[in-house]
Design an enzyme around this catalytic site. Structure first.
Site, PDB file in Angstrom:
ATOM      1  N   ASP A  77       3.971   7.591   8.366  1.00 27.95           N
ATOM      2  CA  ASP A  77       4.610   6.491   7.180  1.00 27.95           C
ATOM      3  C   ASP A  77       5.358   5.945   7.058  1.00 27.95           C
ATOM      4  O   ASP A  77       6.909   6.751   7.415  1.00 27.95           O
ATOM      5  CB  ASP A  77       4.092   6.669   5.639  1.00 27.95           C
ATOM      6  CG  ASP A  77       3.770   5.331   4.992  1.00 27.95           C
ATOM      7  OD1 ASP A  77       4.096   4.270   5.125  1.00 27.95           O
ATOM      8  OD2 ASP A  77       4.060   5.633   3.962  1.00 27.95           O
ATOM      9  N   GLU A 102       9.552  -4.626  -7.697  1.00 31.75           N
ATOM     10  CA  GLU A 102       9.559  -5.250  -8.745  1.00 31.75           C
ATOM     11  C   GLU A 102      11.006  -4.656  -9.993  1.00 31.75           C
ATOM     12  O   GLU A 102      11.010  -5.384 -10.573  1.00 31.75           O
ATOM     13  CB  GLU A 102       7.613  -5.339  -9.311  1.00 31.75           C
ATOM     14  CG  GLU A 102       7.007  -5.689  -9.046  1.00 31.75           C
ATOM     15  CD  GLU A 102       5.995  -6.118  -9.312  1.00 31.75           C
ATOM     16  OE1 GLU A 102       5.821  -5.815 -10.951  1.00 31.75           O
ATOM     17  OE2 GLU A 102       5.729  -7.174  -9.019  1.00 31.75           O
ATOM     18  N   THR A 149       3.547   1.153   9.246  1.00 25.25           N
ATOM     19  CA  THR A 149       3.807   0.386   7.928  1.00 25.25           C
ATOM     20  C   THR A 149       2.984  -1.022   8.130  1.00 25.25           C
ATOM     21  O   THR A 149       2.310  -1.596   8.506  1.00 25.25           O
ATOM     22  CB  THR A 149       5.452  -0.284   7.972  1.00 25.25           C
ATOM     23  OG1 THR A 149       5.569  -0.972   6.975  1.00 25.25           O
ATOM     24  CG2 THR A 149       5.432  -0.800  10.021  1.00 25.25           C
ATOM     25  N   GLY A 150       2.956  -1.372   6.597  1.00 23.97           N
ATOM     26  CA  GLY A 150       2.350  -2.939   6.105  1.00 23.97           C
ATOM     27  C   GLY A 150       3.611  -4.126   6.498  1.00 23.97           C
ATOM     28  O   GLY A 150       2.982  -5.354   6.302  1.00 23.97           O
TER      29      GLY A 150
END
Length: 963
Positions: A391, A502, A677-678
């Site tokens: 990942d 965030e 990965t996205g």
């Protein structure tokens, strides 16, 4: 791979048609279980249940008290070779097939089974203790008599349970109340879904507004919940309070849930239990553990099958040489029994015990602290890794974001120009405080600057409002918590959020002058550069999901009454939501190529009428029980049209320490690393190059979109032709990515080479004595008479040779520092050379040579009595095995020396008790000593000479590094 968390696969919920549902129902009825169905749960009244629910007991054991022994034995004898040895042992009850004492066959089989039973019992005991610890955890339960203590296993559906901060949630619950003033809490879900990001959860607003937690028992309310299922990311239900006027109905979603096995990260919460025991989401997503078989075990099994074939052939040849005389079929069985040592019954036990040692060594390695070994069945496979899937976020990177870029289309601000952004924000609030709303006669330059300042301010304000971050105030030793919260003390404030992205965004808005100082379920407070508090009411919030790839919030500015819908998300979804522009796609690609994670920020102003119309439709959709997600999404999408594009934000995830050298080591070792990965393709490519996953000049193959199997095959074939291309329950858990190098280069390599040596030596030990039996039978007219009987045959593979042979699990060819420095040594293992048909054949020839020399030597040198043959040959055999172990060892360990001396001492000491098989007076003579010495030297000395010549003229790669 980089955390201490056992990852379990989460299966997505599948829709079943009526046909399959019928089959499922029949299966459930056969198993004595009811078909799962929706339920109504009354708060604090478990006695009002509509149906019987399972006990809240966690059970990870494979067996119970009654099924343990039958289950373990069945699992052992379902394999052919174990069943084969059982049949051999049972055949000794038939007089015509008996070759000696019964214990000759039953003791080795019993030893193997005993080791297996003890190992399984230890594993079951660990599971039992672990389950008991979880089931015995104490929680507080709200009752009409007050708060009482209850064990986790005694919790029932409908109970009101209090869960403290850092305490595990004991059952699947609906979140009713929290002690946090912001009216929300955060969960750690890593034990459930493997994700390290915290999840925000919201209580039912009706119950959160109650004065005290005990009031939950005074109201008449219930939860209607969907049937138990495996989907941990979605939930559909409703909350109803009947004793209010009018009755209160609230929709419940995943935001209102507290799943079992999660941990409360903030505050104290109260929840009502919905599901227990086997109906828990975490339990339904856990399948029975599957025994993993590595490539090494498959290779050993293949060699064992070859040995079985050799056993059958040798038995048939012996009978054929007797011309199939008499009851030849009985002779075949006797020869199968006689040569059964060709297949070493102790091979499996030795290898399994070796795996336990390897796992223990890995756990004890101080240079990779915190490493957890959950599967002791495949440590050798760490020495055969060809592909590594890793990942990106949190593994190659630290999952700690740094704000790097603000792009407004016509202008972009980087780290070196953030002071300009701060200047724009200060100018906006300075003008608002000092000047009237409209001033005429301004210069063009001033108008342009005001226009830019306004654009920057709108972007920063959107970033400061559109998130799920909660500021929390903690005592710093000077200011107490209450005072810090009242005055929004900067030094006491920390941000809690489910995503580090965030937090990075909110920290950046604070650095440029617009600070998030307060937040609860219904409001947000920002502080301007001048210290003025800006109040906003949260009207609606639409959390981020992996399906939508965006999040939104509707707020009302309390000073102006304006209603604004803010949204941020991935460019692939936001491109179709914002108004047409000619720069979004290009700039997103440019920022992604720099390795930045890009978010698109947009807004839309709403009139009061527009919002009221939306709210009515939204509430109606949320109260739907059927197709709720689709209906809610449809309503939200009605707002997501022609939104004003405000800006692009770019944050960067910092690389983990020592990622680059670790990846270099893996590449040099011949391991192909695939990063999962996205992120956008450009971001992933940049990260891969920065981490040295690929070189700067290396080609990156990009798969085009395919629509069918044929196109997929064409793409894969095109990829195969390119030779230099960078195209969540873990068995081994490490705390840092850099530990992967030592885990593979040192422990993986040692485990594989040690097991290869151990398996081949155990096979050699068995083939030696089998060769001697074959020579003995051939010399005595192919008689099916055993050479060694009773304790001799048992002691040979146990106390006389077991410890030296097993000590090979401590051997190593190079020091760990050398193995880390030269990862090319690992690449040699990928070819499987330590255990191959070639090495197997070499050991077979060595066994035949040594067995023949020992047996023929004993036959030639014995003088009168047969018992002398036994004494000479067996002693020579024991000494040969001990010397061969010494020949095989590359690096001596003190335990190896102890094992050699201990085994030799055991043999010498036991000679006194072996007068039934060995002439004790004969072994004390000089004649016995010189004959044994000559035979042992002839069997071993040539091999020592060959080893010396090989190391002298054709040394292996590792020997060059150790010299």
């Amino acid at each position: 791979m980089t955390d201490n968390i056992p990852l379990q696969p989460v299966r997505q919920k599948k829709r079943m048609d009526s046909k399959h549902r019928g089959g499922c129902c029949e299966c459930l009825r056969c198993c004595g279980r009811r078909e799962p169905r929706p339920r109504t749960v009354w708060l604090g009244h478990p006695e009002k249940r509509e149906q019987r629910y399972p006990r809240n007991v966690i059970n990870n054991q494979k067996y119970n008290f009654f099924t343990f022994l039958p289950g373990v034995l069945f699992n052992q004898f379902k394999y052919f070779f174990n069943l084969y040895f059982l049949l051999l042992a049972c055949s000794q009850f038939v007089v015509e097939m008996r070759l000696g004492a019964l214990y000759t066959y039953w003791v080795p089989l019993g030893f193997v089974l005993a080791v297996t039973v003890i190992r399984e019992a230890a594993e079951e005991l660990r599971c039992y203790v672990r389950d008991k610890e979880v089931n015995s955890q104490i929680y507080s339960k709200l009752t009409a008599r007050g708060t009482v203590k209850v064990k986790s296993s005694n919790i029932q559906v409908g109970d009101l349970i209090i869960v403290e901060k850092n305490q595990r949630v004991p059952a699947d619950m609906i979140f009713l109340r929290t002690s946090e003033k912001n009216g929300s809490c955060f969960l750690r879900t890593d034990q459930l879904d493997g994700e390290t990001d915290w999840k925000l959860r919201l209580p039912v607003s009706c119950t959160q507004r109650l004065p005290t937690a005990s009031d939950l028992l005074q109201i008449r309310s219930y939860v209607y919940a969907e049937e138990p299922n495996i989907d941990i990311h979605n939930f559909v239900g409703t909350f109803t309070r009947e004793d209010s006027d009018p009755p209160v109905n609230e929709s419940l979603s995943i935001e209102n849930t507290l799943w079992a096995s999660t941990v409360i990260a903030s505050g104290t919460v109260v929840g009502v239990v919905l599901y227990t025991g086997r109906e828990l989401r975490s339990v339904m997503n856990t399948s029975n553990p599957r025994s993993k078989i590595g490539l090494f075990d498959l290779e050993v099994n293949c060699l064992t099958k070859i040995l079985f074939g050799a056993l059958v052939v040798v038995s048939l040849v012996m009978v054929a040489l007797q011309h199939f005389a008499g009851r030849w079929y009985l002779q075949i069985i006797r020869f199968l029994l006689l040569f059964s040592n060709i297949i070493p019954i102790s091979l499996r036990v030795n290898l399994d015990m070796g795996k336990i040692v390897y796992s223990w060594v890995i756990r004890r390695d101080s240079k990779i602290p915190g490493t957890v070994v959950r599967s002791s069945t495949i440590p050798e496979q760490l020495g055969r890794i060809s592909y590594l899937l890793t990942d990106k976020t949190g593994t190659l990177t630290q999952n700690e974001m740094v704000f790097k870029r603000l792009h407004l289309g016509t202008v972009a601000y980087g780290l070196d120009s953030m002071d300009e952004v701060q200047s724009h924000i200060f100018s906006i609030y300075t003008q608002q405080a000092q000047e009237p709303p409209a001033v005429k006669g301004l210069s063009l330059a001033t108008k342009v600057r005001r226009s830019m300042s306004s654009r920057v301010h709108e972007a920063v304000k959107a970033i400061a409002l559109c998130h799920n971050v909660t500021p929390v105030y903690e005592s710093n030793g000077v200011t107490d918590q209450a005072e810090a919260e009242r005055h929004y003390e900067d030094s006491c404030r920390v941000y809690q959020a489910s995503s580090p992205d965030e937090v990075a965004l909110v920290q950046w808005t604070e650095s440029v002058g617009l600070t998030l100082v307060g937040r609860d379920q219904s409001s947000v407070q920002l502080r301007s550069p001048g210290g003025h508090i800006l109040n906003f009411t949260i009207l609606q919030i639409f959390p981020f999901t992996y399906e939508s790839k965006r999040m939104g919030i509707i707020v009302r500015d309390e000073s102006t009454g304006e209603i604004t819908f803010y949204m941020k998300g991935a460019d692939v979804v936001m491109a179709g939501i914002v108004q047409y522009n000619d720069w979004l796609e290009e700039e997103c690609g440019n920022m992604a190529r720099e390795g930045l994670r890009v978010l698109v920020v947009a807004k839309k102003s709403l009139t009061e009428e527009q919002y009221q119309d939306f709210e009515a439709r939204y509430v109606q959709a949320k109260l739907s029980v059927h197709d709720r997600s689709l209906k809610v999404a449809t309503v939200i999408e009605s707002l997501e049209m022609e939104m004003e594009l405000l800006c692009l934000t770019g944050v960067e995830d910092q690389l983990q320490a020592d990622v680059r050298p670790t990846l270099e080591t893996l590449r040099n070792a011949g391991i192909k690393v695939w990063m999962l990965t996205g992120d956008k393709l450009e971001t992933a490519t940049c990260t891969a190059k920065n981490a040295h996953l690929v070189t700067r000049t290396q080609d990156i193959h990009i798969f085009r979109l395919v629509t069918n199997r044929g196109e997929a095959h064409l793409e894969l074939n095109a990829f195969r032709r390119k030779h230099d291309c960078a195209s969540l329950a873990a068995d081994f858990s490490i705390t840092q990515f850099k530990h992967l190098g030592r885990l593979l280069m040192v422990h993986g390599r040692n485990s594989y080479k040690r097991s290869a040596a151990l398996s081949q030596f155990v096979i050699h030990r068995s083939l030696c004595i089998s060769t001697m039996q074959a020579v003995f039978s051939s010399v005595f007219y192919f008689a099916s008479v055993p050479l060694y009987q009773g304790f001799l045959i048992i002691g040979y593979s146990t106390i006389y040779t077991m410890f030296p042979v097993f000590s090979l699990v401590l051997d190593k060819d190079v020091k760990s520092e050398v193995a880390m420095l030269y990862p090319e040594l690992y690449k040699d293992l990928l070819k499987g050379r330590p255990l191959s048909y070639k090495t197997f054949l070499i050991w077979v020839l060595i066994s035949i040579y040594q067995g023949s020399i020992i047996m023929y030597g004993a036959l030639l040198l014995f003088e009168s009595e047969f018992v002398h043959i036994v004494a000479i040959s067996f002693t020579s055999l024991i000494l040969t095995e001990l010397l061969m172990v010494a020949l095989t060892i590359q690096t001596w360990h003190w335990l190896m020396i102890v094992a050699e001396l201990l085994s030799l001492s055991c043999y010498i000491a036991s000679l006194v008790f072996l007068h039934e098989f060995i002439d004790v007076y004969f072994i004390a003579t000089l004649s016995f000593l010189w004959k044994v010495t000559v035979i042992t030297l002839v069997s071993c000395l040539p091999l020592y000479v060959l080893k010396y010549l090989r190391r002298r003229f054709s040394p292996p790669s590792y020997s060059k590094l150790t010299s």
